[in-house]
Enzyme design. Structure first.
Site, PDB file in Angstrom:
ATOM      1  N   ARG A 143     -15.821  55.718  28.501  1.00 13.53           N
ATOM      2  CA  ARG A 143     -14.029  55.596  29.074  1.00 13.53           C
ATOM      3  C   ARG A 143     -13.640  54.756  30.112  1.00 13.53           C
ATOM      4  NH1 ARG A 143     -11.307  61.155  25.833  1.00 13.53           N
ATOM      5  NH2 ARG A 143     -11.039  59.550  24.494  1.00 13.53           N
ATOM      6  N   GLN A 148     -11.868  50.277  26.171  1.00 13.50           N
ATOM      7  CA  GLN A 148     -10.297  50.991  25.495  1.00 13.50           C
ATOM      8  C   GLN A 148     -10.316  50.679  24.471  1.00 13.50           C
ATOM      9  OE1 GLN A 148      -7.721  50.551  28.432  1.00 13.50           O
ATOM     10  NE2 GLN A 148      -7.377  52.899  28.963  1.00 13.50           N
ATOM     11  N   ASP A 151     -12.390  51.934  21.490  1.00 16.23           N
ATOM     12  CA  ASP A 151     -12.606  54.295  21.611  1.00 16.23           C
ATOM     13  C   ASP A 151     -11.835  54.344  20.306  1.00 16.23           C
ATOM     14  OD1 ASP A 151     -12.216  56.752  21.999  1.00 16.23           O
ATOM     15  OD2 ASP A 151     -11.464  55.851  24.598  1.00 16.23           O
ATOM     16  N   SER A 154     -10.145  58.011  20.752  1.00 18.16           N
ATOM     17  CA  SER A 154      -8.492  57.874  21.274  1.00 18.16           C
ATOM     18  C   SER A 154      -7.849  57.604  19.551  1.00 18.16           C
ATOM     19  CB  SER A 154      -8.803  56.584  22.399  1.00 18.16           C
ATOM     20  OG  SER A 154      -8.497  57.378  23.260  1.00 18.16           O
ATOM     21  N   TYR A 249     -13.216  63.956  30.540  1.00 16.91           N
ATOM     22  CA  TYR A 249     -13.178  65.222  29.240  1.00 16.91           C
ATOM     23  C   TYR A 249     -13.389  66.284  29.864  1.00 16.91           C
ATOM     24  CZ  TYR A 249     -15.055  62.074  25.719  1.00 16.91           C
ATOM     25  OH  TYR A 249     -15.071  60.580  25.011  1.00 16.91           O
TER      26      TYR A 249
END
Ligand code: NAI
Length: 396
Positions: A143, A148, A151, A154, A249
């Protein structure tokens, strides 16, 4: 760098895919509840424009709303024979973990990318290593800002959070917004979100748009501000512990915290109509936040959507892939929620995958050139050159 074109004769040579343009296979997913496809036609077209070839297993995109004809229009080939496709491709793209029984059908030294669920796939990893497949698991992407756009957790969780609210609204026997009519007033529904990460925050935003009164709870202290910025109330547990783990997390909480959390949730749950649970701890079973005793205290007709059902469930009574009614409460054990919104989920997944692939390629994007020192590569690489290379899974 000299650019070579893909040639099946090279497949048995050491690291044959290095400095080659690729022939990517887009497989038809065969895991239960899986409607997504790893590459959508417009993303496949981008790979083709870079100089690669893309062959799609026939009907791979059908369930997600992308028929063969759209792939053909984008310049892909369509192959009916899966075994032939696996043999000739040097890059295999999937959504769900690659089927273990098919590993030996992959061309040796081929590249495999998908979400391999590595915490639950020890024997798949061993087989991939012994067959000299170079494999990557997208859900392990770190992360960091640079990752991004790759990801998948996400992008898929975001859609899952949205869809959970839509499912809840359709399971719930009442309306969500306050309605004042000549025949009487309908009060707004109360929605509680447990776990305010990516899915939870999107669920808050969606439930708010539908007019519900929304509150949310998370163990990470950082989530309070995010919850409140979306117009929801944060449910606080009085305890001297926060749940921040590594990489954004959550960590597993102490028994004392769990007790305090249970007391608080017991009190809040009684007043709610819809609960959406999303709490996860990477590599561990999902924490149980709603016990049977708590379900008994809930209002009849209320609905629980458990997005963590596949990893054990946040509700003790959830059954993965099933909707059950217990003590008057409807409990939906959602299995693979992103697949229930497969067209968009596939599109975002495919874009994540393209960005991931570009990071494995040279500057021009026309040939693989993996930098094994790159943080994203080391975080996601599972097997290479006959061995399990990921530090977390090496010993298994
Ligand atoms: P996740 O899917 O692993 O877990 C969902 C949520 O459950 C998390 O917010 C977690 O704190 C919560 N949770 C875990 N145990 C719980 C418990 N016992 N009770 C209540 N809640 C519990 O996490 P997700 O959604 O993938 O991401 C978590 C956070 O990571 C995000 O909110 C964000 O801050 C960060 N993130 C950072 C990114 C980046 O920098 N590129 C990208 C995506 C997320």
């Amino acid at each position: 760098m000299q650019k070579k074109h893909y040639n099946t004769k090279n497949l048995d040579q050491e690291l044959c895919w290095k400095k080659l343009t690729m022939l990517f296979a887009v497989l038809k997913e065969n895991a239960p509840h899986e409607k997504r496809v790893s590459l959508t036609p417009d993303v496949a077209k981008k790979l083709i424009e870079l100089g690669h070839q893309v062959t799609v297993e026939s009907d791979a995109g059908k369930e997600a709303g992308y028929p063969n004809s759209l792939y053909e229009k984008a310049g892909c080939a369509v192959e009916k024979n899966r075994a032939d496709l696996l043999k000739k491709a040097n890059g295999v793209l999937t959504v769900a973990p690659f089927p273990e029984e098919e590993v030996t059908k992959l061309a040796k030294q081929s590249l495999l990318i998908g979400m391999q669920k590595p915490y639950q796939s020890a024997s798949l990893l061993k087989k991939l290593a012994s067959h000299k497949v170079t494999s990557f698991s997208l859900e392990l992407a770190p992360r960091i800002t640079r990752a991004q756009s790759m990801d998948v957790l996400s992008s898929q969780s975001n859609l899952a959070g949205y869809k959970a609210v839509i499912d809840a609204a359709s399971e719930f026997g009442r309306a969500l917004p306050l309605m004042m009519t000549a025949a009487g007033t309908i009060p707004a529904a109360r929605v509680l979100i447990l776990g305010a990460g990516v899915a939870g925050l999107q669920a808050i935003a969606t439930a708010r748009r539908l007019g519900a009164i929304v509150s949310a709870y998370d163990v990470r202290a950082a989530s309070k501000e995010q919850v409140e910025s979306l117009g929801a109330t944060f449910v606080s547990v009085e305890a001297n512990e926060t749940g921040e783990g590594t990489g954004g997390y959550a960590k597993e909480m102490s028994d004392a915290y769990k007790k305090a959390q249970e007391e608080k949730l017991k009190e809040v749950l009684k007043t709610q109509d819809i609960i959406i649970t999303t709490a996860q701890i990477p590599g561990k079973p999902a924490p149980v936040l709603i016990t049977e005793a708590m379900v008994k205290t809930m209002k009849p007709g209320s609905v629980i959507i458990d997005l963590a059902a596949e990893s054990g469930g946040n509700c003790a009574l959830s059954e993965s892939g099933k909707t059950v009614t217990k003590h008057g409460v409807k409990i939906v054990g959602s299995a693979n929620m992103p697949s229930r919104i497969a067209t968009d989920a596939s599109q975002l997944y495919a874009k994540n995958l393209l960005n991931f692939l570009k990071n494995l390629m040279n500057k021009e994007g026309n040939a693989l050139e993996i930098n094994w020192q790159d943080e994203i590569v080391t975080a996601t690489g599972l097997t290479h050159d006959g061995a399990i290379i990921h530090p977390t899974f090496k010993k298994d």
